[in-house]
Design an enzyme around this catalytic site. Structure first.
Site, PDB file in Angstrom:
ATOM      1  N   SER A  97       0.834  -1.208   0.000  1.00  0.00           N
ATOM      2  CA  SER A  97       0.000   0.000   0.000  1.00  0.00           C
ATOM      3  C   SER A  97       0.868   1.257   0.000  1.00  0.00           C
ATOM      4  CB  SER A  97      -0.977  -0.063   1.180  1.00  0.00           C
ATOM      5  OG  SER A  97      -2.015   0.867   1.033  1.00  0.00           O
ATOM      6  N   ASP A 227      -9.589  -5.255  -4.822  1.00  0.00           N
ATOM      7  CA  ASP A 227      -9.036  -4.285  -3.873  1.00  0.00           C
ATOM      8  C   ASP A 227      -9.963  -3.072  -3.824  1.00  0.00           C
ATOM      9  OD1 ASP A 227      -7.506  -2.259  -2.578  1.00  0.00           O
ATOM     10  OD2 ASP A 227      -5.651  -3.243  -3.178  1.00  0.00           O
ATOM     11  N   HIS A 256      -7.485  -5.802  -0.498  1.00  0.00           N
ATOM     12  CA  HIS A 256      -6.306  -4.971  -0.253  1.00  0.00           C
ATOM     13  C   HIS A 256      -5.356  -5.637   0.740  1.00  0.00           C
ATOM     14  CE1 HIS A 256      -4.060  -1.261  -0.343  1.00  0.00           C
ATOM     15  NE2 HIS A 256      -4.115  -1.148   0.968  1.00  0.00           N
TER      16      HIS A 256
END
Length: 276
Positions: A97, A227, A256
């Site tokens: 991320s 995601d 995610h």
């Protein structure tokens, strides 16, 4: 507790497990978490004979809750100080991320011989924010919503994210792990509200286009096609086109937080790439 003190006096907490002679893997965590988010991967790669390192970004986890330096260039400067302190060479950098952005910018700036390979998992590059140059991005209202909710009731926001879109627990038929939700919330609440607020702009507005072009080592881009936090269409396929030696691996239906929910699949894939 292992820490380094950066040039501006910020203490950065880090973990460093395994033989100092083994190939190092450095893990870069996402917002608003800490190095604890990598526990599964660190134990897995430690068992495979690697040296594993993870740090708490400034304002996150056990590092100083500074109100300054909450920007990507400073985050990467902290990583440079850490890798210099540990004298890491031929290291694999894995970022999730926001940590994927940090890993990408570090790899673009790193001294020769420091980085062997890079992995970007559910990562924010090239850029998340919608603009004329990036028409497929997310509108600023999405990120303003994060800031508004964080300022109003950070504890509830973090519970909502962890119990919903982050791990795909809001999908019909999803197997929900209450401990995983609580652990996400715990990590988030240890960190600084100010740093986390500032970091919303960092993960949404930072453009990594030139960083991706500069990375000279093999780079694996891993992304789930479900995601809900960093939608795949405006992230992984665009990032891999900018990389000199990039490869893309898409995981059907994965969320995610797939490094946690599907570690049994991703860890062997990571190992295969590192060994290749």
């Amino acid at each position: 507790m292992a820490t380094i003190t950066t040039k501006d006096g910020t203490q950065i907490f880090y973990k460093d497990w395994g033989s100092k002679d083994a190939q190092p893997i450095l893990f870069h965590h996402g917002w608003p978490l800490s190095s604890d988010d990598w526990d599964n991967q660190m134990l897995f790669f430690l068992s495979k004979g690697y040296r594993v390192i993870a740090h708490d970004r400034r304002g996150h986890g056990r590092s100083t809750q500074t109100d300054i330096g909450n920007d990507m260039d400073t985050y990467v400067a902290d990583v440079i100080e850490l890798t210099d302190h540990l004298n890491l060479r031929n290291a694999v950098h894995i970022g999730h991320s926001t940590g994927g952005g940090e890993a990408a910018r570090y790899a673009a700036k790193a001294k020769p011989g420091r980085v062997a390979k890079v992995v970007l998992v559910s990562a924010i590059p090239p850029v998340m924010l919608k603009s004329e140059k990036n028409p497929g991005g997310l509108p600023i209202s999405v990120f303003d919503g994060y800031r508004e909710a964080l300022a109003a009731n950070r504890a509830q926001l973090y519970m909502d994210i962890a119990s919903g879109p982050f791990y795909g627990f809001n999908r019909e038929g999803a197997k929900i792990y209450p401990g995983t939700i609580q652990n996400w919330w715990r990590q988030g609440m240890i960190g600084s509200a100010k740093a986390h607020y500032d970091c919303v702009a960092v993960f949404s507005e930072t453009d990594f286009t030139e960083d991706l072009k500069q990375i000279a080592v093999p780079t694996l881009v891993m992304h789930g096609d479900d995601d809900q936090v960093v939608p795949i269409a405006d992230a992984a396929p665009l990032a891999v086109k900018l990389l000199r030696h990039g490869q893309l691996k898409v995981y059907k239906g994965y969320p995610h937080g797939m490094l946690t929910t599907h570690a049994d699949v991703l860890n062997p894939d990571l190992l295969a790439f590192i060994k290749s």
